[in-house]
Each structure stands twice: as structure tokens, then as C-alpha cells.
Design a protein around this motif. Structure first.
Motif, PDB file in Angstrom:
ATOM      1  N   MET A   1     120.316  65.437 127.193  1.00 46.66           N
ATOM      2  CA  MET A   1     120.215  66.747 126.534  1.00 46.66           C
ATOM      3  C   MET A   1     118.844  67.383 126.670  1.00 46.66           C
ATOM      4  O   MET A   1     118.696  68.592 126.592  1.00 46.66           O
ATOM      5  N   ARG A   2     117.829  66.538 126.837  1.00 46.20           N
ATOM      6  CA  ARG A   2     116.479  67.067 127.024  1.00 46.20           C
ATOM      7  C   ARG A   2     116.421  67.847 128.352  1.00 46.20           C
ATOM      8  O   ARG A   2     115.817  68.905 128.443  1.00 46.20           O
TER       9      ARG A   2
ATOM     10  N   ALA B   1     118.063  71.094 127.883  1.00 50.69           N
ATOM     11  CA  ALA B   1     117.193  72.041 127.180  1.00 50.69           C
ATOM     12  C   ALA B   1     116.181  72.672 128.134  1.00 50.69           C
ATOM     13  O   ALA B   1     115.924  73.874 128.090  1.00 50.69           O
TER      14      ALA B   1
ATOM     15  N   LEU C   1     114.129  83.293 114.839  1.00 49.06           N
ATOM     16  CA  LEU C   1     115.495  82.819 115.035  1.00 49.06           C
ATOM     17  C   LEU C   1     115.782  81.849 113.885  1.00 49.06           C
ATOM     18  O   LEU C   1     115.250  80.737 113.857  1.00 49.06           O
TER      19      LEU C   1
ATOM     20  N   ARG D   1     119.435  78.263 112.569  1.00 51.63           N
ATOM     21  CA  ARG D   1     119.440  76.802 112.411  1.00 51.63           C
ATOM     22  C   ARG D   1     119.379  76.365 110.949  1.00 51.63           C
ATOM     23  O   ARG D   1     119.759  75.241 110.625  1.00 51.63           O
ATOM     24  N   ILE D   2     118.875  77.259 110.098  1.00 55.11           N
ATOM     25  CA  ILE D   2     118.809  76.933 108.666  1.00 55.11           C
ATOM     26  C   ILE D   2     120.194  76.516 108.164  1.00 55.11           C
ATOM     27  O   ILE D   2     120.313  75.674 107.292  1.00 55.11           O
TER      28      ILE D   2
ATOM     29  N   HIS E   1     122.066  72.443 109.008  1.00 48.85           N
ATOM     30  CA  HIS E   1     121.578  71.140 108.541  1.00 48.85           C
ATOM     31  C   HIS E   1     122.661  70.073 108.451  1.00 48.85           C
ATOM     32  O   HIS E   1     122.427  68.916 108.785  1.00 48.85           O
TER      33      HIS E   1
ATOM     34  N   ALA F   1     123.456  69.081 112.262  1.00 50.02           N
ATOM     35  CA  ALA F   1     122.373  68.760 113.199  1.00 50.02           C
ATOM     36  C   ALA F   1     122.253  67.247 113.326  1.00 50.02           C
ATOM     37  O   ALA F   1     122.355  66.527 112.340  1.00 50.02           O
ATOM     38  N   GLY F   2     122.075  66.771 114.532  1.00 45.82           N
ATOM     39  CA  GLY F   2     121.916  65.346 114.740  1.00 45.82           C
ATOM     40  C   GLY F   2     123.201  64.637 115.127  1.00 45.82           C
ATOM     41  O   GLY F   2     123.179  63.478 115.529  1.00 45.82           O
TER      42      GLY F   2
ATOM     43  N   LEU G   1     126.654  67.192 120.175  1.00 45.85           N
ATOM     44  CA  LEU G   1     126.354  68.563 119.729  1.00 45.85           C
ATOM     45  C   LEU G   1     125.020  69.018 120.306  1.00 45.85           C
ATOM     46  O   LEU G   1     124.034  68.294 120.259  1.00 45.85           O
ATOM     47  N   TYR G   2     125.007  70.224 120.859  1.00 45.75           N
ATOM     48  CA  TYR G   2     123.755  70.826 121.314  1.00 45.75           C
ATOM     49  C   TYR G   2     123.621  72.198 120.669  1.00 45.75           C
ATOM     50  O   TYR G   2     124.563  72.990 120.677  1.00 45.75           O
ATOM     51  N   ILE G   3     122.447  72.458 120.077  1.00 49.53           N
ATOM     52  CA  ILE G   3     122.221  73.740 119.394  1.00 49.53           C
ATOM     53  C   ILE G   3     121.034  74.443 120.029  1.00 49.53           C
ATOM     54  O   ILE G   3     119.959  73.854 120.177  1.00 49.53           O
ATOM     55  N   ARG G   4     121.234  75.708 120.397  1.00 45.47           N
ATOM     56  CA  ARG G   4     120.139  76.467 120.998  1.00 45.47           C
ATOM     57  C   ARG G   4     120.075  77.867 120.396  1.00 45.47           C
ATOM     58  O   ARG G   4     121.082  78.566 120.331  1.00 45.47           O
ATOM     59  N   SER G   5     118.893  78.258 119.954  1.00 42.02           N
ATOM     60  CA  SER G   5     118.676  79.596 119.416  1.00 42.02           C
ATOM     61  C   SER G   5     118.147  80.501 120.517  1.00 42.02           C
ATOM     62  O   SER G   5     117.307  80.082 121.303  1.00 42.02           O
TER      63      SER G   5
END
Ligand code: B12
Ligand SMILES: Nc1nc2c(ncn2[C@@H]2O[C@H](COP(=O)(O)OP(=O)(O)O)[C@@H](O)[C@H]2O)c(=O)[nH]1
Ligand SMILES: [Mg+2]
Lengths: 134, 320
Positions: free
Chosen positions: B16-17, B20, B95, B98-99, B102, B105-106, B110-114
């Protein structure tokens, strides 16, 4: 490697600290300086902060702490970033941090600490000078 | 720092890195990005693309997190692209989606990108189509795209995803007439969120009435995204919509349209850069005529375009 034309910063609040005014002020100031700021909200563990930093591919991680937990959380974030391939990310800290804690924090890899009264200008200039833009 | 060949290998290994880093590269949009996309291209399975749009504060991020959770729970790999507006003046952005992430996340898979809306007029970042392609090649089953329902975001989102979820809240949508023009037409699923508030039922009924006049049957669902009430119904409506589209060919049609549009836009962006340079060359020494008004810019523009096209043909012939 290709570079982007702007700096990306994760602003995060580690631990149980609910003081978020400073973090929000810093976030807005960086936005106004043309940076892209990802704000993750309150009560994040170092593990969560590092995962977000890596998935978001940020250049800077900016930690804000007013509760006194900085001696644990700041070095832990640096350590995890190093373990997970994010050693080149600039880590900064700010908040209510006693003068005597600062040398050890810097020793651990936090590049700079900004205490109450710091001007926004100083923070923006520091980031512009030190962020390794990818 | 990872260099390009390593990056391709790591990406293909599912790191995933690396994903990113690749997303950043594609967002910067240089020639390396094009090569990278070619290197990781693959045939076969595509992801399901879901767009979530609606006014700020309607609960899109909260709902996105809950939808993602449901899909993860049944074993799907999920990517979230969360977009917020960039300042048109400084390019800067906060952005904050992501709040609301929570709780998920983790989680693995799952991958999350703003993403900032950078470079587009209040719509989606121009980098969204190539980023979506990267995510598909990485192997995600579902990609959820959250957009802010302002500017061009609605038109952009329709042209980018398979299914559009429009989120509204009671009160705001009380007067359906006052809803932003076009928003009714783009919905595949309508969600009235914050159903814990007064007036949710009325808003839902008004929407249903308005939608009856439209060409397709669109479900209107009430949710409380903060607690998860109604989320299961949204997931099954999306599943049903997807199956219908698969069966009646609409899915293929939407994908074709999407790919064509991205392809055209990319080709046009390359030509327009070359054209601009060439036009400037042609203008050297002649600017005074235009400046004085002796030659008007429209006549000149047409002549130059025609000359450029002819030149294009001859240079192709020479290359063969
Ligand atoms: C306002 C305030 C509150 C508000 C917070 C509102 C909010 N949403 O933020 C409220 C009333 C809720 C509050 C509550 C509490 N507070 Co209080 N609070 C303060 C106070 C008076 C000011 C903090 C502030 O907002 N400053 C303004 C902002 C802009 O400044 P700043 O955060 O320092 O940020 C600047 C710099 O530090 C720097 N910076 C900050 N972060 C970062 C990050 C980066 C990356 C960078 C580059 C720079 C940077 O840049 C900013 C601009 O200069 C401080 C005292 C003080 N003088 O700091 C106490 C203080 C922080 N609170 C304290 C305490 C003890 C509490 C409580 C535990 C009290 C209680 N017993 O209930 C609770 C805990 C709340 C919680 N859940 O964590 C103590 C902390 C003691 C400690 N560290 O050991 C302090 C220091 C007061 C004191 N002297 O005892 N508090
Ligand atoms: N009462 C209530 N609040 C909600 C609901 N869904 C979201 N919220 C809150 O509405 C605010 C905005 O939510 P967010 O997901 O960030 O909205 P977005 O701007 O559309 O992405 C947050 O404070 C949420 O906790 C809901 O169903 N009921
Ligand atoms: Mg949101």
C-alpha cells in the motif's frame, strides 16, 4: 522521482488530549500558505497517525499535544515511520511542551518543537525550508 | 525513497505504501505517471465505483465510512477517495474527511486517500480518473468516491462512477424545488440522512414525489449514519442497482463513456500544450497586426488551427 508542486501535511493530535485550537490554527495557516493539509481529528494513536501519513503520502507530519503526553507519543511516531519506510517524512511537534523536554525530543528525530506564542510565519517558513518534497 | 522500477514491483506485490506513492505521481501528472500506469495495467476484473455526493455537512463522510465497513465485513477490498475543495487562490486545502473514518481506519484491505479539488472548477480533481485506474489495477473490489456537492462536482461524479448516491438531510431538502438543479437527475440512490431529526419522512416523501416524474425508479432511503441505521438498505439498493446495470448493459455503457471521456481529455491535453507552443511560434513578428486590430483573433485563430492540422498530417506521414 516526480515532484508535486505543493507540500502535503498531516496535522494530528496524538493521545487523549482534547485541546484542538492550536492544531486547527496551524492547519488553517498552512492551507493559507498553499499547502494541502489532512486533519485527522482528536485521539489518534501513533499507529493510526503513521498509517494515515503513509496512505496519504505526506511530506510532513505535524503533531500537536497540550496534555503532557509528548514524551511518549512524538518519539513513537518517528520510530514507527522509520520502521515502515517513512523515514524521509519531516516530523514536527507543537503545543505546551516544557523547555527541558525539547532536547530529548529532537534527539529522537522530531525536527523542531513550536511552543505557545510561536508565530504562524515561523512555522510556515520552517516547513518550506525543511520539507523534502517528493 | 522508492525509485520507479522498485515502485512497480512493490505495487504489483500489493504494497500500500507503493500505491500511495503512485497516487502522488499520477496526481502530479507527468510523463513518468503515464509510464507507470502502463507498467501496472492489467486485464480482467474491474472495481465497482460508487460516488457519494451532497451538500457539506449532510453526513457523506460518516455514511461513506459505514458503507465501507459493510463491504469490508463481507470480505471486499475497499478504497476511499475523499475529496474536499482546494482554494482557487492559493491551491491550499484542509482535507478533513478522515475525521469520520476513525472506526474503520487500520482495517486490512482498506486504503483511504484524501484529495483536493486542485485544478478543476469546484469539481473533482483532474487526477481522479487515473487514480481510479491505479486503484482498479491494485485489485480493489470497490472504490467509493466522496465529493462535495458544489461547483461542478455532480457532473464530474456522474461521469466518473457506476452508481451515484445523493445524500440530503431533513430541512435542507424540505423544498425539493430549491434543490440544486440537476441533482435529482443524477441519483441512482437517494439517501435522506440524519433521519433522527424532525422532518425526515416529509423530505423523503417530497423526494419520492419529485422522482416519480423522472425516467427511472430511484429508491429514497432514510439513514442515521452516525449509528448505522438504514445502512444495510443502502448497501442492498446499491447491490441491486449494480446487478440491474450488469444485466441491462448500462454498466458497460457507463464504463465506455467514462473511458472515452478520460481518453479524449488526455489526448486533448497533450495536443493543446503542443498547439499553444506552436501558435506562439507562429505569432512571433505578427503580434503588432493583432494588437492594432488589423487582424482579428478569430480569423487568425481559425487560420492557425487549419495550418496546424495540415502540419500534423504531414509530420505523421514523415514519421511513417
Ligand atoms: C483553552 C484551553 C483549554 C480549553 C480547550 C479548548 C479547545 N478545544 O482547544 C478547555 C477549556 C476545553 C481546556 C480543557 C482542559 N485543559 Co486546558 N488549556 C487551555 C489553555 C488556556 C490555552 C490553550 C490554547 O487553546 N491556546 C491557544 C493555541 C492557539 O495555542 P497552542 O495550542 O499552544 O498552539 C500554538 C503553539 O503551541 C503552536 N502549536 C501547537 N500545536 C502545534 C503543532 C505543530 C505541528 C506546530 C508546528 C505548532 C503547534 O502553534 C500555535 C500557535 O502559536 C492552556 C494554557 C496555555 N497557556 O496554553 C490550558 C492547558 C493546555 N490546559 C490544561 C489542562 C490541565 C486542561 C484540563 C485537563 C483541565 C481539567 N482539569 O479539566 C482540560 C482537559 C481537556 C482535554 N479533553 O484534553 C493544562 C495542561 C497541563 C499540562 N500540559 O501538563 C494547560 C497548559 C493549563 C495549565 N497551565 O495547567 N483547556
Ligand atoms: N444527528 C445526526 N448527525 C449526523 C448523522 N450523520 C452525520 N452526522 C453528523 O453530521 C456532521 C457532518 O458529517 P460529515 O460526515 O462530516 O458530513 P459531510 O460534510 O457530508 O461529509 C458530523 O458532526 C456528523 O457526526 C446522522 O445521521 N444524524
Ligand atoms: Mg465529508
Amino acid at each position: 522521482m516526480s515532484g508535486r508542486s505543493f507540500i502535503r501535511v498531516l496535522v494530528a493530535k496524538p493521545g487523549l488530549d482534547g485541546h484542538d485550537r492550536g492544531a486547527k490554527i496551524v492547519a488553517r495557516a498552512l492551507r493559507d500558505a498553499g499547502m494541502e493539509v489532512i486533519y485527522t481529528g482528536l485521539r489518534q494513536t501513533p499507529e493510526q497517525i503513521v498509517e494515515a501519513a503513509l496512505q496519504e503520502d505526506v511530506d510532513v507530519v505535524a503533531l500537536s499535544c497540550l496534555s503532557g503526553a509528548h514524551n511518549y507519543s512524538f518519539p513513537r511516531v518517528v520510530e514507527l515511520l522509520r520502521q515502515q519506510g517513512g523515514a524521509d517524512i519531516l516530523v514536527l511537534g507543537g503545543g505546551v511542551i516544557p523547555e527541558e523536554d525539547i532536547p530529548a525530543l529532537k534527539q529522537s528525530g522530531v525536527k523542531e518543537i513550536f511552543t505557545p506564542g510561536t508565530t504562524i510565519q515561523a512555522i510556515v517558513e520552517f516547513i518550506r525550508a525543511h520539507a523534502i518534497q517528493r | 525513497m522508492l525509485y520507479k522500477d522498485d515502485l512497480v514491483q512493490s505495487f504489483l506485490r500489493g504494497d500500500m505504501r507503493a500505491l500511495a506513492r503512485a497516487v502522488s505521481m499520477v496526481e502530479a501528472g507527468d510523463i513518468q505517471a503515464e509510464q507507470f500506469l502502463a507498467a501496472v495495467a492489467r486485464e480482467g476484473k474491474r472495481a465497482r465505483l460508487i460516488g457519494i455526493t451532497g451538500p457539506p455537512g449532510a453526513g457523506k463522510s460518516t455514511l461513506t465510512a459505514k458503507l465501507a465497513e459493510s463491504l469490508l465485513d463481507r470480505g471486499e477490498r475497499v478504497a476511499l477517495l475523499l475529496t474536499d475543495p482546494s482554494s482557487p487562490f492559493t491551491g491550499g486545502a484542509i482535507l478533513g474527511d478522515r475525521i469520520r473514518m476513525h472506526a474503520i481506519a487500520g482495517r486490512s484491505g482498506l486504503y483511504i486517500r484524501s484529495l483536493g479539488s486542485r485544478g478543476s472548477l469546484g469539481g473533482l480533481s483532474r487526477a481522479v480518473p487515473p487514480i481510479v485506474q491505479l486503484l482498479e489495477n491494485f485489485g480493489f473490489d470497490a472504490i467509493i468516491l466522496e465529493t462535495v456537492g458544489t461547483g461542478q462536482a455532480e457532473t464530474d461524479v456522474v461521469e466518473t462512477v457506476d452508481s451515484v448516491v445523493v445524500v440530503t438531510v431533513p430541512g435542507l431538502g424540505d423544498d425539493v424545488q430549491a434543490m440544486k438543479a440537476g441533482i435529482i437527475e443524477i441519483a441512482d440512490v437517494f439517501v435522506v440522512n440524519k433521519a433522527d431529526r424532525e422532518g425526515a419522512e416529509r423530505t423523503a416523501r417530497q423526494l419520492e414525489e419529485a422522482l416519480k416524474l423522472g425516467p427511472k425508479a430511484v429508491p429514497v432511503l432514510a439513514t442515521i449514519a452516525t449509528t448505522g441505521v438504514g445502512i444495510a438498505a443502502v448497501v442492498s439498493s446499491l447491490d441491486a442497482h449494480y446487478q440491474t446495470m450488469l444485466a441491462d448493459g448500462e454498466l458497460a455503457k457507463r464504463r465506455d463513456r467514462r473511458l472515452r471521456k478520460a481518453l479524449h481529455a488526455y489526448a486533448a491535453s497533450i495536443v493543446s500544450v503542443r498547439l499553444a507552443e506552436w501558435v506562439e511560434e507562429q505569432l512571433t513578428g505578427h503580434w503588432a497586426d493583432i494588437d492594432s486590430g488589423r487582424i482579428d483573433i478569430y480569423t487568425c485563430g481559425r487560420r492557425l488551427a487549419e495550418k496546424f492540422q495540415k502540419r500534423g498530417v504531414t509530420s505523421n506521414v514523415r514519421e511513417d
